[in-house]
Design a protein around this motif. Structure first.
Motif, PDB file in Angstrom:
ATOM      1  N   ASN A   1       5.100   5.683  -3.945  1.00 30.35           N
ATOM      2  CA  ASN A   1       5.551   4.604  -3.462  1.00 30.35           C
ATOM      3  C   ASN A   1       4.478   4.013  -2.454  1.00 30.35           C
ATOM      4  O   ASN A   1       4.927   3.025  -2.022  1.00 30.35           O
ATOM      5  N   GLU A   2       3.956   4.869  -1.957  1.00 29.53           N
ATOM      6  CA  GLU A   2       3.102   4.664  -0.628  1.00 29.53           C
ATOM      7  C   GLU A   2       1.756   5.554  -0.434  1.00 29.53           C
ATOM      8  O   GLU A   2       1.962   6.726  -0.615  1.00 29.53           O
TER       9      GLU A   2
ATOM     10  N   ILE B   1       0.588  -1.023  -4.482  1.00 26.75           N
ATOM     11  CA  ILE B   1       0.874   0.077  -3.667  1.00 26.75           C
ATOM     12  C   ILE B   1      -0.049   0.169  -2.318  1.00 26.75           C
ATOM     13  O   ILE B   1       0.345   0.392  -1.249  1.00 26.75           O
TER      14      ILE B   1
ATOM     15  N   LYS C   1       0.374  -2.295   0.395  1.00 24.01           N
ATOM     16  CA  LYS C   1       2.036  -2.878   0.956  1.00 24.01           C
ATOM     17  C   LYS C   1       1.740  -2.806   2.337  1.00 24.01           C
ATOM     18  O   LYS C   1       1.212  -2.179   3.282  1.00 24.01           O
TER      19      LYS C   1
ATOM     20  N   GLU D   1       8.163  -1.562   3.980  1.00 22.94           N
ATOM     21  CA  GLU D   1       8.788  -0.521   3.117  1.00 22.94           C
ATOM     22  C   GLU D   1       9.561  -1.345   2.017  1.00 22.94           C
ATOM     23  O   GLU D   1      10.156  -2.046   2.152  1.00 22.94           O
TER      24      GLU D   1
ATOM     25  N   TRP E   1       6.813   1.048  -6.789  1.00 20.99           N
ATOM     26  CA  TRP E   1       6.059   2.384  -7.036  1.00 20.99           C
ATOM     27  C   TRP E   1       4.941   2.048  -8.204  1.00 20.99           C
ATOM     28  O   TRP E   1       5.006   1.137  -8.969  1.00 20.99           O
TER      29      TRP E   1
END
Length: 226
Positions: free
Chosen positions: A10-11, A61, A64, A67, A71
């Motif tokens: 995700n991050e 990703i 970013k 939030e 993904w």
């Protein structure tokens, strides 16, 4: 060591670790997608679902700015290349989520440890922990959550530290019951207020003094970093 193992991420970002034993340590965070545990106070609920519609390219990703539940898939080789291209200086990797122990993390840990990195995983303790022997394991036990998962004795035994979020006396009672049930002793235990509110912080401080535990206060939130 399998370099082609893939992870749904995700991050990825570099910052300071704000919790537990490594507070203040420059760290590269790898946040994995997916978690069925269902903590009501979770501050990363955007990592819970693995929706195929939210899969994006790797560069989305890395870039970013906020939030969200998108993904991307990365291999270990691609993660290594990313660390170099982004110029990350930290040599400590924090694998979090989501629930990272839904994945086999051993290839990830072993490959980066071979390059001189240290690894840490932050888990709810509700899945079997598959990491290297050197990996530092932080178990934040999630008791009686919506997902219905039980905290595993094997996870508590593997833990290098137990970091328990609290807001009420019931949370303290839950931790004591869990430790007694599984006969867990001589573990490094941190109590962490769920919020920065005075009541939760005072409860955490009092509980640490009464039980000879340690306090973790989510330093990153106080100083305004990710």
């Amino acid at each position: 060591m399998n370099l082609e193992t893939t992870y749904k991420i995700n991050e990825i970002f570099e910052t300071l670790q704000g919790e537990g034993s490594f507070t203040g340590q420059p760290s590269i965070f790898i946040r994995l997608q997916g978690c069925p545990v269902g903590c009501s106070w979770c501050d990363t609920k955007h990592t819970w679902e693995v929706s195929l519609e939210q899969e994006v390219a790797q560069n989305n990703i890395v870039s970013k700015k906020s939030e969200n539940d998108s993904w991307g898939i990365f291999t270990i080789v691609q993660l290594k290349e990313l660390f170099l291209s982004e110029g990350y200086q930290a040599k400590h990797i924090v694998i979090t989520g989501g629930e990272p122990c839904m994945y086999d993390l051993k290839p990830l840990c072993q490959n980066f440890e071979a390059l001189g990195y240290s690894c840490q995983v932050e888990t709810s303790g509700t899945f079997e922990i598959q990491v290297s022997k050197k990996c530092w394991v932080t178990v934040s036990p999630k008791v009686n959550m919506k997902g219905g998962f039980k905290v595993l004795k094997s996870a508590l035994l593997r833990a290098d530290e137990i970091k328990h979020p609290v807001a009420t006396e019931q949370h303290i009672d839950d931790l004591k019951a869990l430790l007694n049930e599984h006969e867990i002793e001589n573990k490094q235990i941190y109590i962490q207020p769920i919020s920065q509110k005075k009541r939760a912080t005072e409860l955490a401080i009092r509980s640490c003094i009464e039980n000879n535990w340690r306090l973790s206060v989510q330093v990153h939130k106080y100083i305004g970093i990710e």
